[in-house]
Motif scaffolding. Structure first.
Motif, PDB file in Angstrom:
ATOM      1  N   GLY A  89      -2.984 -27.917  19.882  1.00 57.09           N
ATOM      2  CA  GLY A  89      -4.271 -28.397  20.360  1.00 57.09           C
ATOM      3  C   GLY A  89      -4.378 -29.906  20.199  1.00 57.09           C
ATOM      4  N   HIS A  90      -5.308 -30.509  20.969  1.00 53.00           N
ATOM      5  CA  HIS A  90      -5.568 -31.945  20.945  1.00 53.00           C
ATOM      6  C   HIS A  90      -4.262 -32.718  21.251  1.00 53.00           C
ATOM      7  CE1 HIS A  90      -8.878 -34.580  20.510  1.00 53.00           C
ATOM      8  NE2 HIS A  90      -8.415 -35.251  19.474  1.00 53.00           N
ATOM      9  N   ALA A  91      -3.813 -33.585  20.345  1.00 54.05           N
ATOM     10  CA  ALA A  91      -2.571 -34.332  20.584  1.00 54.05           C
ATOM     11  C   ALA A  91      -1.477 -33.913  19.609  1.00 54.05           C
ATOM     12  CB  ALA A  91      -2.835 -35.833  20.452  1.00 54.05           C
ATOM     13  N   CYS A  92      -1.644 -32.747  18.994  1.00 57.29           N
ATOM     14  CA  CYS A  92      -0.712 -32.289  17.961  1.00 57.29           C
ATOM     15  C   CYS A  92       0.300 -31.287  18.522  1.00 57.29           C
ATOM     16  CB  CYS A  92      -1.495 -31.648  16.819  1.00 57.29           C
ATOM     17  SG  CYS A  92      -0.459 -31.164  15.414  1.00 57.29           S
ATOM     18  N   PHE A  93       1.550 -31.659  18.416  1.00 55.21           N
ATOM     19  CA  PHE A  93       2.664 -30.824  18.855  1.00 55.21           C
ATOM     20  C   PHE A  93       3.686 -30.713  17.735  1.00 55.21           C
ATOM     21  CE2 PHE A  93       0.932 -32.700  22.668  1.00 55.21           C
ATOM     22  CZ  PHE A  93       1.086 -31.746  23.670  1.00 55.21           C
ATOM     23  N   MET A  94       4.501 -29.668  17.801  1.00 48.57           N
ATOM     24  CA  MET A  94       5.724 -29.635  17.013  1.00 48.57           C
ATOM     25  C   MET A  94       6.904 -29.686  17.976  1.00 48.57           C
ATOM     26  SD  MET A  94       7.356 -26.873  14.348  1.00 48.57           S
ATOM     27  CE  MET A  94       6.285 -27.287  12.975  1.00 48.57           C
ATOM     28  N   LEU A  95       7.797 -30.642  17.741  1.00 50.52           N
ATOM     29  CA  LEU A  95       9.028 -30.766  18.511  1.00 50.52           C
ATOM     30  C   LEU A  95      10.159 -30.271  17.618  1.00 50.52           C
ATOM     31  CD1 LEU A  95       8.419 -34.434  19.765  1.00 50.52           C
ATOM     32  CD2 LEU A  95       7.561 -32.291  20.766  1.00 50.52           C
ATOM     33  N   GLU A  96      10.877 -29.259  18.077  1.00 49.57           N
ATOM     34  CA  GLU A  96      11.913 -28.656  17.240  1.00 49.57           C
ATOM     35  C   GLU A  96      13.263 -28.678  17.946  1.00 49.57           C
ATOM     36  OE1 GLU A  96      12.884 -24.546  14.727  1.00 49.57           O
ATOM     37  OE2 GLU A  96      10.976 -24.764  15.796  1.00 49.57           O
ATOM     38  N   SER A  97      14.259 -29.235  17.258  1.00 55.51           N
ATOM     39  CA  SER A  97      15.603 -29.314  17.829  1.00 55.51           C
ATOM     40  C   SER A  97      16.328 -27.985  17.670  1.00 55.51           C
ATOM     41  CB  SER A  97      16.409 -30.420  17.138  1.00 55.51           C
ATOM     42  OG  SER A  97      16.796 -30.004  15.837  1.00 55.51           O
ATOM     43  N   VAL A  98      17.431 -27.843  18.383  1.00 56.99           N
ATOM     44  CA  VAL A  98      18.251 -26.639  18.272  1.00 56.99           C
ATOM     45  C   VAL A  98      18.731 -26.452  16.829  1.00 56.99           C
ATOM     46  CG1 VAL A  98      20.444 -25.594  18.974  1.00 56.99           C
ATOM     47  CG2 VAL A  98      18.972 -26.656  20.691  1.00 56.99           C
ATOM     48  N   ALA A  99      18.995 -27.573  16.144  1.00 52.96           N
ATOM     49  CA  ALA A  99      19.475 -27.507  14.761  1.00 52.96           C
ATOM     50  C   ALA A  99      18.361 -27.190  13.767  1.00 52.96           C
ATOM     51  CB  ALA A  99      20.144 -28.825  14.383  1.00 52.96           C
ATOM     52  N   GLY A 100      17.109 -27.190  14.237  1.00 59.15           N
ATOM     53  CA  GLY A 100      15.999 -26.833  13.359  1.00 59.15           C
ATOM     54  C   GLY A 100      15.194 -27.992  12.812  1.00 59.15           C
ATOM     55  N   THR A 101      15.507 -29.229  13.209  1.00 61.28           N
ATOM     56  CA  THR A 101      14.687 -30.367  12.793  1.00 61.28           C
ATOM     57  C   THR A 101      13.315 -30.262  13.440  1.00 61.28           C
ATOM     58  OG1 THR A 101      16.606 -31.809  12.542  1.00 61.28           O
ATOM     59  CG2 THR A 101      14.476 -32.886  12.847  1.00 61.28           C
ATOM     60  N   LYS A 102      12.262 -30.443  12.629  1.00 63.18           N
ATOM     61  CA  LYS A 102      10.895 -30.279  13.119  1.00 63.18           C
ATOM     62  C   LYS A 102      10.116 -31.582  12.968  1.00 63.18           C
ATOM     63  CE  LYS A 102      10.761 -25.343  12.001  1.00 63.18           C
ATOM     64  NZ  LYS A 102      10.134 -24.290  11.159  1.00 63.18           N
ATOM     65  N   ILE A 103       9.495 -31.987  14.066  1.00 61.12           N
ATOM     66  CA  ILE A 103       8.664 -33.191  14.098  1.00 61.12           C
ATOM     67  C   ILE A 103       7.265 -32.787  14.525  1.00 61.12           C
ATOM     68  CG2 ILE A 103       8.331 -35.461  15.148  1.00 61.12           C
ATOM     69  CD1 ILE A 103      11.376 -35.378  15.813  1.00 61.12           C
ATOM     70  N   VAL A 104       6.251 -33.191  13.757  1.00 62.70           N
ATOM     71  CA  VAL A 104       4.859 -32.940  14.126  1.00 62.70           C
ATOM     72  C   VAL A 104       4.227 -34.255  14.564  1.00 62.70           C
ATOM     73  CG1 VAL A 104       2.569 -32.296  13.254  1.00 62.70           C
ATOM     74  CG2 VAL A 104       4.557 -30.895  12.678  1.00 62.70           C
ATOM     75  N   THR A 105       3.507 -34.210  15.682  1.00 59.38           N
ATOM     76  CA  THR A 105       2.828 -35.395  16.190  1.00 59.38           C
ATOM     77  C   THR A 105       1.328 -35.297  15.942  1.00 59.38           C
ATOM     78  OG1 THR A 105       2.285 -34.538  18.405  1.00 59.38           O
ATOM     79  CG2 THR A 105       4.512 -35.392  18.091  1.00 59.38           C
ATOM     80  N   ASP A 106       0.723 -36.383  15.526  1.00 60.74           N
ATOM     81  CA  ASP A 106      -0.728 -36.555  15.462  1.00 60.74           C
ATOM     82  C   ASP A 106      -1.498 -35.328  14.932  1.00 60.74           C
ATOM     83  OD1 ASP A 106      -0.169 -39.018  16.506  1.00 60.74           O
ATOM     84  OD2 ASP A 106      -1.579 -38.888  18.171  1.00 60.74           O
ATOM     85  N   PRO A 107      -1.254 -34.931  13.680  1.00 58.77           N
ATOM     86  CA  PRO A 107      -1.988 -33.791  13.124  1.00 58.77           C
ATOM     87  C   PRO A 107      -3.474 -34.114  12.943  1.00 58.77           C
ATOM     88  CG  PRO A 107      -0.705 -34.884  11.415  1.00 58.77           C
ATOM     89  CD  PRO A 107      -0.306 -35.521  12.704  1.00 58.77           C
ATOM     90  N   PHE A 108      -4.322 -33.119  13.181  1.00 59.79           N
ATOM     91  CA  PHE A 108      -5.774 -33.306  13.129  1.00 59.79           C
ATOM     92  C   PHE A 108      -6.368 -32.562  11.949  1.00 59.79           C
ATOM     93  CE2 PHE A 108      -4.595 -29.986  16.191  1.00 59.79           C
ATOM     94  CZ  PHE A 108      -5.124 -28.877  15.569  1.00 59.79           C
ATOM     95  N   ASP A 109      -7.606 -32.940  11.568  1.00 63.16           N
ATOM     96  CA  ASP A 109      -8.288 -32.205  10.513  1.00 63.16           C
ATOM     97  C   ASP A 109      -9.197 -31.137  11.131  1.00 63.16           C
ATOM     98  OD1 ASP A 109     -10.776 -33.298  11.211  1.00 63.16           O
ATOM     99  OD2 ASP A 109     -10.783 -34.746   9.575  1.00 63.16           O
ATOM    100  N   GLY A 110      -9.850 -30.350  10.277  1.00 64.18           N
ATOM    101  CA  GLY A 110     -10.610 -29.194  10.745  1.00 64.18           C
ATOM    102  C   GLY A 110     -11.835 -29.528  11.563  1.00 64.18           C
ATOM    103  N   SER A 111     -12.327 -30.765  11.491  1.00 64.84           N
ATOM    104  CA  SER A 111     -13.545 -31.106  12.223  1.00 64.84           C
ATOM    105  C   SER A 111     -13.326 -31.204  13.726  1.00 64.84           C
ATOM    106  CB  SER A 111     -14.121 -32.429  11.696  1.00 64.84           C
ATOM    107  OG  SER A 111     -13.245 -33.501  11.955  1.00 64.84           O
ATOM    108  N   VAL A 112     -12.088 -31.264  14.159  1.00 64.25           N
ATOM    109  CA  VAL A 112     -11.796 -31.369  15.595  1.00 64.25           C
ATOM    110  C   VAL A 112     -12.196 -30.076  16.323  1.00 64.25           C
ATOM    111  CG1 VAL A 112      -9.954 -31.624  17.320  1.00 64.25           C
ATOM    112  CG2 VAL A 112      -9.977 -33.071  15.279  1.00 64.25           C
ATOM    113  N   GLY A 113     -12.018 -28.953  15.651  1.00 60.90           N
ATOM    114  CA  GLY A 113     -12.397 -27.684  16.251  1.00 60.90           C
ATOM    115  C   GLY A 113     -11.257 -26.693  16.376  1.00 60.90           C
ATOM    116  N   TYR A 114     -10.043 -27.197  16.463  1.00 66.65           N
ATOM    117  CA  TYR A 114      -8.878 -26.324  16.514  1.00 66.65           C
ATOM    118  C   TYR A 114      -8.518 -25.840  15.102  1.00 66.65           C
ATOM    119  CZ  TYR A 114      -8.000 -28.151  21.219  1.00 66.65           C
ATOM    120  OH  TYR A 114      -8.099 -28.501  22.541  1.00 66.65           O
ATOM    121  N   LYS A 115      -7.806 -24.745  15.055  1.00 73.59           N
ATOM    122  CA  LYS A 115      -7.269 -24.250  13.791  1.00 73.59           C
ATOM    123  C   LYS A 115      -6.222 -25.247  13.277  1.00 73.59           C
ATOM    124  CE  LYS A 115      -4.526 -20.351  12.076  1.00 73.59           C
ATOM    125  NZ  LYS A 115      -3.841 -19.093  12.495  1.00 73.59           N
ATOM    126  N   VAL A 116      -6.399 -25.713  12.057  1.00 75.22           N
ATOM    127  CA  VAL A 116      -5.434 -26.669  11.490  1.00 75.22           C
ATOM    128  C   VAL A 116      -4.117 -25.939  11.245  1.00 75.22           C
ATOM    129  CG1 VAL A 116      -4.904 -28.191   9.550  1.00 75.22           C
ATOM    130  CG2 VAL A 116      -7.238 -28.052  10.432  1.00 75.22           C
TER     131      VAL A 116
END
Length: 213
Positions: free
Chosen positions: A7-34
């Motif tokens: 939701g919003h601008a928060c994504f997880m980008l995950e490589s084939v090898a399992g590296t995980k990158i999270v973009t722009d995490p939001f807090d609970g006031s935005v409305g989406y489930k954190v």
């Protein structure tokens, strides 16, 4: 590699090898489930509550919140200076555009971009396979501006973000206005898009709307 939208601008980008990158995490006031996730890296485009809640991400990740070039966990990340508004930051401050190269796929997350790109920014960004772009207006690019930036970067796949949904009370537009501008899009019944470099060879100007969790 996988692109998962929370939701919003928060994504997880995950490589084939399992590296995980999270973009722009939001807090609970935005409305989406954190999201309660672990990651190796968190990137923050700007220091606003709906983009910088790094405490939500578990696993002692590396935090990247400045322009520059980084290589971590086998992934190349470039941060490019931009602005949150059309007045060179006078209204809402700075913004960072991030470009990630994962498994041969180049993903560009423009954060809360509020203006069209300069020639030098376009050159710094380089080739874009997947573009993650705000379309809701008010605080970011609106539908027309997002279309213009999309045309500047010519991605093979565009994923809209930062738009009005039933979970969000912010005064921003729904995705429909952007889809009208681009001539429609594909709604996935999933929050995850899987992309490979081979798949991209056959992709041209695809617009994909993900389903948030």
């Amino acid at each position: 590699m996988k692109i998962r939208w929370f939701g919003h601008a928060c994504f997880m980008l995950e490589s084939v090898a399992g590296t995980k990158i999270v973009t722009d995490p939001f807090d609970g006031s935005v409305g989406y489930k954190v999201p309660k996730v672990e990651a190796d890296v968190v990137t923050v485009s700007h220091d606003h509550y709906d983009h910088n809640y790094v405490e939500a991400v578990h696993g002692d990740p590396t935090i990247i919140k400045a322009p520059g070039e980084y290589i971590t966990c086998g992934v190349s990340i470039k941060g490019i200076s931009a602005f949150h508004d059309e007045a060179k930051g006078a209204k809402r401050g700075q913004n960072i555009i991030f470009v990630y190269e994962i498994d041969g796929v180049r993903i560009c997350h423009v954060g809360d971009l509020g203006h069209l790109l300069s020639k030098s920014q376009i050159e710094e960004i380089g080739r874009v396979d997947v573009l993650l772009i705000p379309v809701g207006g008010t605080f970011t690019l609106d539908a027309e501006g997002a279309l213009a930036v999309k045309d500047q970067l010519s991605p093979k796949i565009t994923v809209p973000m930062h738009f009005k949904t039933p979970a969000v009370s912010m005064p921003i537009d729904p995705v429909d206005k952007f889809l009208d501008k681009v001539g429609g899009g594909e709604f996935l019944d999933s929050n995850t898009l899987e992309v490979t470099a081979d798949d991209l060879k056959g992709e041209v100007n695809r617009v994909v709307v993900l389903k948030y969790e």
